[in-house]
Design an enzyme around this catalytic site. Structure first.
Site, PDB file in Angstrom:
ATOM      1  N   ASP A  96      43.580  42.876  48.064  1.00 41.72           N
ATOM      2  CA  ASP A  96      43.718  41.689  47.221  1.00 41.72           C
ATOM      3  C   ASP A  96      43.256  41.940  45.787  1.00 41.72           C
ATOM      4  O   ASP A  96      42.420  42.825  45.520  1.00 41.72           O
ATOM      5  CB  ASP A  96      42.879  40.533  47.786  1.00 41.72           C
ATOM      6  CG  ASP A  96      43.534  39.909  49.012  1.00 41.72           C
ATOM      7  OD1 ASP A  96      44.543  40.455  49.496  1.00 41.72           O
ATOM      8  OD2 ASP A  96      43.017  38.880  49.484  1.00 41.72           O
ATOM      9  N   HIS A 248      39.847  45.003  49.218  1.00 47.39           N
ATOM     10  CA  HIS A 248      40.103  44.682  47.808  1.00 47.39           C
ATOM     11  C   HIS A 248      40.241  45.966  46.991  1.00 47.39           C
ATOM     12  O   HIS A 248      39.492  46.928  47.204  1.00 47.39           O
ATOM     13  CB  HIS A 248      38.968  43.836  47.222  1.00 47.39           C
ATOM     14  CG  HIS A 248      38.810  42.498  47.882  1.00 47.39           C
ATOM     15  ND1 HIS A 248      38.143  42.338  49.093  1.00 47.39           N
ATOM     16  CD2 HIS A 248      39.234  41.255  47.524  1.00 47.39           C
ATOM     17  CE1 HIS A 248      38.165  41.061  49.438  1.00 47.39           C
ATOM     18  NE2 HIS A 248      38.815  40.378  48.504  1.00 47.39           N
TER      19      HIS A 248
END
Length: 728
Positions: A96, A248
């Protein structure tokens, strides 16, 4: 400062006059374009329209049980709600918040090293700024999904804002890699069982727009940076079940994520896991489809504009640094050198030469339609304490200017009439008819004090002096625009002249009050009409011929400044453009020897930096001020702006003290910086545009009211007073 004379408008001038409004609009257009690019940059960097609110968890009454108990892939397309899980022994790695220029390439390198695929949920802001990374993701077989444009919590947003976030995100993907995606992950999302009554309506709406919502069922919690071992443990599925793993590749230091990924993939492979895209794991068509036609070109245009805004901002930041150095360097030089100048010229016993100058002078008054002012001008000269002859050169006036002077029938006043030919021609005509070696020039709207001519010619006691600049002051300073110009004259022009005098590179003898040796004028060919700033042109020519040009602070003249914005615009446009013309005309001085080379390598760079480049870049201070107030660190921005203002107040106060002026007008200095200075910026930018496009500008006549008169004689520092009057 250029003079204020005019020429009659020809047919070609009339054509140019019709074009002038467009030329005035162009600088404003450029300024607004730069502001627009700054706004775009702020939007892409989540400084504008960003919303960092995150809702707390809410009730789950409205969320279907099958969603809460279902898998991490939620499909609400077609009005039906279903969920899917990843098959056993399949791992879908998801990343992300990227792409990040530092960490995303390292993540991609690890995936490539281990021949693994993943899904990258990118934000539009990051995809717009780093499109090459999105292109690499697609080229290496990964899938890309939407993570909104600005990363807001969509439960706070309207449907219009949700549509905007999705469409802008798609626009960034189209421009970066020529694709659109049907995968969507909400910001701040977790697992399916965390869906609540606030997030579920968003999921339903997003599904109605054709998207699959992808959350996760295995959170590595790498955003906490708990250590590589913990990240690997958190990301490992249990009992051979499939998993969508949340990681991430942006949002901070991700070195633990990279190291954990390099361990996780081989360890799970050894247990029989495969690392695939989401659609590969679900045996579905690829979620990323090509974009063609207008949508593709819109995306490319978007990426181009984003890159341009970043590049422009980088240039503007450099420009801001340059203007900061120039502004403070100029202030420092003005304060230091003007103090040296005042100390030198005001010390007891100071003389310009071995004996005072007593020889008479010829005062040239070029006039074009100065009926309202000319009588005050001539009568002020009649009170001169120095012997003079007065030559009023009427340059084809149509308002009876010459007749007014003739009807005064004053001694030692001659009127010379000529067909309108411009101020340089009028001055040359006056020079040819003058009887004396010392030549004083003034404007037809200017008023001299009784001591002005005497003080103006004293520097000629030094045989090296070829020209003298006087102290021009604003006579009509009772209006706001007049007060602002008064500050500009005292703080800018006169402090500058002291500085340039010490540096021996005075760029301009003001047309309102200046004096020359006839021999110096004749050696350089007299006044020229090559530029619109004939006074700057002649001053530079005299420097290059080897003469000294000095500043006589006690030679005060009172001039009528423009009283409307349009008149001020016209005057300053001509000054700015004329100065540029003069610099260009004398550019060869940079490479010459002797006095010309000395002026070229000292004077021209200083004039170019302080009178052309610095004012051109100065709007950056205000642009970043506005930007900072609206979108940046407001407190720091305000402190910085008031810091610059404080420096200006110090300089202005010192300048007013040197000229023995009341400090009252300085109350309007902050407002001058906000309003008046902006007008000067646009005028200078317009001058640059005129110069670069090869345009020409006709002489412009300012409307005069004739209300300026010299104040009662007041002693200035260094003067003695006898019988209530200042004496030399």
């Amino acid at each position: 400062m250029a003079s204020r004379s005019s020429r009659r408008s020809t047919g070609h001038a009339a054509v140019r006059r019709r074009r002038l409004p467009l030329r005035q609009l162009l600088p404003l257009t450029l300024l607004f374009a730069m502001l627009g690019m700054l706004m775009l940059r702020g939007y892409v960097h989540s400084e504008i329209l960003a919303d960092f609110r995150v809702r707390p968890e809410a009730a789950t009454d409205k969320v279907p049980e099958k969603i809460l108990d279902g898998g991490p892939v939620i499909d609400t397309r077609g009005g039906k709600a279903t969920s899917l899980r990843v098959p056993d022994h399949r791992v879908v790695l998801t990343f992300d918040d990227g792409p990040d220029p530092k960490w995303t390439p390292r993540v991609l390198d690890i995936l490539k090293k281990h021949h693994a695929h993943a899904v990258f949920f990118v934000t539009g802001t990051m995809a717009s700024r780093y499109p090459d990374l999105v292109k690499r993701m697609i080229a290496e077989g990964h899938e890309v999904g939407l993570h909104t444009f600005n990363h807001p919590d969509l439960s706070y947003q309207s449907k219009a804002r949700i549509d905007w976030e999705l469409s802008q995100n798609q626009l960034a993907l189209a421009g970066a890699a020529g694709i659109r995606s049907s995968l969507f992950r909400p910001p701040y999302s977790s697992s399916a069982d965390a869906m609540d009554d606030r997030s579920w309506p968003v999921t339903e709406y997003v599904g109605s727009r054709g998207y699959l919502t992808v959350v996760n069922d295995t959170d590595s919690e790498d955003w906490r940076r708990p250590g590589v071992d913990t990240i690997v443990r958190n990301a490992t599925p249990h009992g051979g079940k499939g998993a969508i793993v949340l990681m991430h590749d942006s949002g901070g230091d991700r070195h633990q994520t990279v190291r954990a990924l390099d361990r996780l993939i081989p360890e799970l492979r050894a247990e029989g896991y495969a690392f695939t895209n989401l659609t590969e794991a679900l045996d579905a068509p690829n979620a990323d489809t090509p974009v063609v036609g207008a949508d593709l070109w819109k995306g490319k245009a978007w990426i181009f504009l984003v890159r341009a805004s970043d590049d422009l901002t980088g240039v503007l930041v450099v420009g801001l640094a340059v203007i900061g150095v120039l502004v403070f360097a100029r202030f420092g030089l003005m304060l230091l050198l003007s103090a040296l100048h005042a100390r030198r010229t005001r010390r007891r016993g100071f003389r310009w030469g071995p004996r005072p100058v007593t020889e008479p002078a010829s005062v040239l008054v070029p006039a074009y339609n100065e009926a309202k002012c000319i009588e005050n001008t001539v009568r002020s000269l009649m009170r001169s304490e120095h012997p003079i002859e007065i030559l009023v050169i009427d340059d084809g006036s149509s308002d009876g200017t010459a007749r007014i002077v003739e009807e005064l029938e004053l001694p030692n006043v001659r009127v010379i009439r000529q067909v309108n030919a411009g101020k340089p021609a009028a001055l040359n005509r006056g020079l040819a008819n003058a009887r004396h070696e010392l030549i004083v020039m003034m404007d037809g709207d200017t008023v001299f004090e009784p001591a002005t001519v005497r003080e103006l010619v004293q520097p000629f006691a030094d045989s090296r002096v070829g020209a003298v600049a006087g102290n021009a002051k604003v006579g009509n300073k009772d209006t706001l625009i007049g007060a602002w110009q008064h500050i500009e004259y005292v703080m800018g022009f006169n402090l500058d002249r002291r500085m340039y005098d010490v540096l021996q590179c005075m760029p301009t003898i003001p047309g309102a009050v200046g004096a020359f040796r006839r021999s110096a004028l004749e050696r350089v060919g007299g006044m020229s009409d090559d530029t619109l700033a004939e006074d700057t042109d002649i001053t530079m020519a005299i420097h290059r011929d080897g003469w000294r040009v000095v500043y006589a602070e006690k030679a005060r003249a009172w001039t009528e400044a423009p009283e409307s914005v349009q008149q001020l615009w016209s005057q300053r446009y001509r000054w700015s453009y004329g100065t540029m013309q003069a610099i260009w005309k004398h550019r060869r001085a940079l490479f010459e020897r002797g006095p010309s080379g000395r002026f070229g390598r000292v004077g021209l760079p200083l004039v170019s930096l302080f009178m052309v480049l610095a004012p051109l870049l100065a709007p950056l201070i205000d642009m970043f001020l506005v930007y900072g107030l609206l979108f940046g660190p407001t407190q720091k921005t305000i402190v910085a702006w008031f810091g610059v203002l404080a420096v200006q107040v110090v300089c202005a106060t010192y300048a007013f003290a040197l000229d023995r002026e009341r400090l009252t007008p300085l109350i309007s200095l902050p407002l001058q910086q906000i309003l008046y200075r902006q007008l000067m910026y646009v005028v200078l930018l317009q001058s640059w545009i005129t110069a670069l496009t090869g345009g020409r500008l006709r002489w412009q006549k300012l409307r005069r009211k004739g209300g300026v008169s010299a104040p009662p004689n007041e002693p200035v520092p260094g003067q003695r007073v006898m019988d209530g009057r200042p004496v030399a």
